[in-house]
Design a protein around this motif. Structure first.
Motif, PDB file in Angstrom:
ATOM      1  N   HIS A  62       1.258  -1.140   0.106  1.00 26.74           N
ATOM      2  CA  HIS A  62      -0.075  -0.330  -0.540  1.00 26.74           C
ATOM      3  C   HIS A  62       0.706   1.400   0.227  1.00 26.74           C
ATOM      4  O   HIS A  62       2.046   1.317  -0.092  1.00 26.74           O
ATOM      5  CB  HIS A  62      -0.800   0.404   1.101  1.00 26.74           C
ATOM      6  N   GLN A  64       0.036   5.987  -0.173  1.00 25.67           N
ATOM      7  CA  GLN A  64      -1.229   7.318  -0.617  1.00 25.67           C
ATOM      8  C   GLN A  64       0.044   7.966  -2.096  1.00 25.67           C
ATOM      9  O   GLN A  64       1.637   7.962  -1.443  1.00 25.67           O
ATOM     10  CB  GLN A  64      -0.813   8.152  -0.009  1.00 25.67           C
ATOM     11  N   LYS A  65      -0.449   8.235  -2.322  1.00 25.65           N
ATOM     12  CA  LYS A  65      -0.080   9.306  -3.831  1.00 25.65           C
ATOM     13  C   LYS A  65       0.240  10.891  -3.159  1.00 25.65           C
ATOM     14  O   LYS A  65      -1.264  11.257  -3.289  1.00 25.65           O
ATOM     15  CB  LYS A  65      -0.784   8.791  -4.808  1.00 25.65           C
ATOM     16  N   GLN A  70       2.555   8.933   2.401  1.00 19.78           N
ATOM     17  CA  GLN A  70       2.530   9.249   4.082  1.00 19.78           C
ATOM     18  C   GLN A  70       4.306   8.529   3.951  1.00 19.78           C
ATOM     19  O   GLN A  70       4.461   7.393   3.796  1.00 19.78           O
ATOM     20  CB  GLN A  70       1.641   8.096   4.950  1.00 19.78           C
ATOM     21  N   CYS A 134       1.934   7.491  11.380  1.00 21.44           N
ATOM     22  CA  CYS A 134       2.056   8.257   9.766  1.00 21.44           C
ATOM     23  C   CYS A 134       1.852   9.585  10.258  1.00 21.44           C
ATOM     24  O   CYS A 134       1.494  10.209  10.415  1.00 21.44           O
ATOM     25  CB  CYS A 134       0.563   8.379   9.140  1.00 21.44           C
ATOM     26  N   TYR A 138      -5.157   9.345   6.179  1.00 20.75           N
ATOM     27  CA  TYR A 138      -5.249   8.803   5.114  1.00 20.75           C
ATOM     28  C   TYR A 138      -6.420   9.250   4.330  1.00 20.75           C
ATOM     29  O   TYR A 138      -6.988  10.184   4.621  1.00 20.75           O
ATOM     30  CB  TYR A 138      -6.275   7.383   5.434  1.00 20.75           C
ATOM     31  N   ASN A 139      -6.244   9.161   2.626  1.00 15.61           N
ATOM     32  CA  ASN A 139      -7.303  10.173   1.875  1.00 15.61           C
ATOM     33  C   ASN A 139      -7.676   9.005   0.804  1.00 15.61           C
ATOM     34  O   ASN A 139      -6.429   8.601  -0.072  1.00 15.61           O
ATOM     35  CB  ASN A 139      -6.586  11.125   0.964  1.00 15.61           C
ATOM     36  N   LYS A 140      -8.456   8.408   0.807  1.00 15.65           N
ATOM     37  CA  LYS A 140      -9.422   7.008   0.042  1.00 15.65           C
ATOM     38  C   LYS A 140      -8.907   7.373  -1.534  1.00 15.65           C
ATOM     39  O   LYS A 140      -8.438   6.459  -2.392  1.00 15.65           O
ATOM     40  CB  LYS A 140     -10.405   6.930   0.722  1.00 15.65           C
ATOM     41  N   GLU A 143      -5.693   7.117  -2.473  1.00 10.42           N
ATOM     42  CA  GLU A 143      -4.871   5.052  -2.253  1.00 10.42           C
ATOM     43  C   GLU A 143      -3.993   4.857  -3.704  1.00 10.42           C
ATOM     44  O   GLU A 143      -5.330   4.419  -4.729  1.00 10.42           O
ATOM     45  CB  GLU A 143      -6.106   4.676  -1.452  1.00 10.42           C
ATOM     46  N   GLY A 145      -1.828   0.631  -4.942  1.00  9.04           N
ATOM     47  CA  GLY A 145      -1.336  -0.616  -4.419  1.00  9.04           C
ATOM     48  C   GLY A 145      -0.591  -1.309  -5.331  1.00  9.04           C
ATOM     49  O   GLY A 145      -0.955  -1.155  -6.603  1.00  9.04           O
ATOM     50  N   LYS A 169      -9.388  -5.613  -2.042  1.00  6.76           N
ATOM     51  CA  LYS A 169      -8.698  -4.673  -2.847  1.00  6.76           C
ATOM     52  C   LYS A 169      -7.440  -5.307  -3.214  1.00  6.76           C
ATOM     53  O   LYS A 169      -7.035  -4.502  -4.976  1.00  6.76           O
ATOM     54  CB  LYS A 169      -8.566  -3.382  -1.290  1.00  6.76           C
ATOM     55  N   ASP A 170      -6.249  -6.011  -1.809  1.00  3.99           N
ATOM     56  CA  ASP A 170      -5.564  -6.830  -2.508  1.00  3.99           C
ATOM     57  C   ASP A 170      -4.828  -7.319  -4.085  1.00  3.99           C
ATOM     58  O   ASP A 170      -4.428  -7.912  -4.400  1.00  3.99           O
ATOM     59  CB  ASP A 170      -4.692  -6.888  -1.431  1.00  3.99           C
TER      60      ASP A 170
END
Length: 182
Positions: A62, A64-65, A70, A134, A138-140, A143, A145, A169-170
């Motif tokens: 995972h 975050q972009k 993070q 972190c 977090y920002n959905k 995200e 992966g 999701k993974d």
């Protein structure tokens, strides 16, 4: 607190100074002033997360972009995991390479995973409780992966791939090659 360098630039292991006696143990799990002095990192942690997982669960890879990237400081409170960081920073000498370390309640090691890295872990004990600090919320919508069983990255999660328990999701995350092409 002692810093141990990894092969990935800026990704470091933190070895805690544990004081043990007949009552148990004590250690300082985080001290911002010491951490910054030893790592040279100039960030600030704003959020703590905790998860519990069972044997053969694989969480990740995972990240975050963009502005929501993070940095993480991770550790295990109970149990044992194989923790993995993947360098996803374009232009980095170690781009696309990964580093893994066993984190457990026995060794009390921590791993600092800088911004621009992917992160994941596999559970090697019956259960594991995992904590991570972190430096950004977090920002959905930010995200990202990469499939943890990706053949290009070829990460040895130290569990049988057929027994790996992945989230939906993974399981549906892109391969590293698809990540590179997007």
């Amino acid at each position: 607190m002692e810093i141990i360098k990894t092969p990935l630039k800026d990704c470091v292991i933190i070895k805690n100074n544990i004081i043990s006696d007949n009552r148990g143990y004590f250690f300082e799990s985080f001290n911002e002033k010491k951490f910054k002095a030893l790592t040279g990192w100039d960030g600030h942690f704003v959020q703590d997360n905790q998860s519990q997982s069972s044997f053969s669960v694989v969480r990740g890879i995972h990240f975050q972009k963009g502005e929501f990237a993070q940095a993480k400081l991770v550790r295990v409170v109970q149990g044992k995991v194989l923790d993995v960081a993947v360098d996803l920073r374009p232009g980095s000498d170690t781009y696309g390479q990964h580093f893994s370390i066993e984190l457990s309640d026995d060794n009390q090691y921590q791993l600092f995973v800088p911004r621009g890295f992917g992160h994941g872990f596999s559970v090697l004990s019956p259960t594991a409780t995992f904590l991570y600090k972190c430096d950004n919320g977090y920002n959905k919508s930010a995200e990202g992966g990469i499939h943890p069983l990706d053949k290009t990255l070829n990460i040895d999660w130290r569990i049988n791939a057929a027994d790996a328990i992945l989230s939906e999701k993974d399981s549906n995350a892109p391969s590293f090659e698809d990540y590179l092409n997007n």
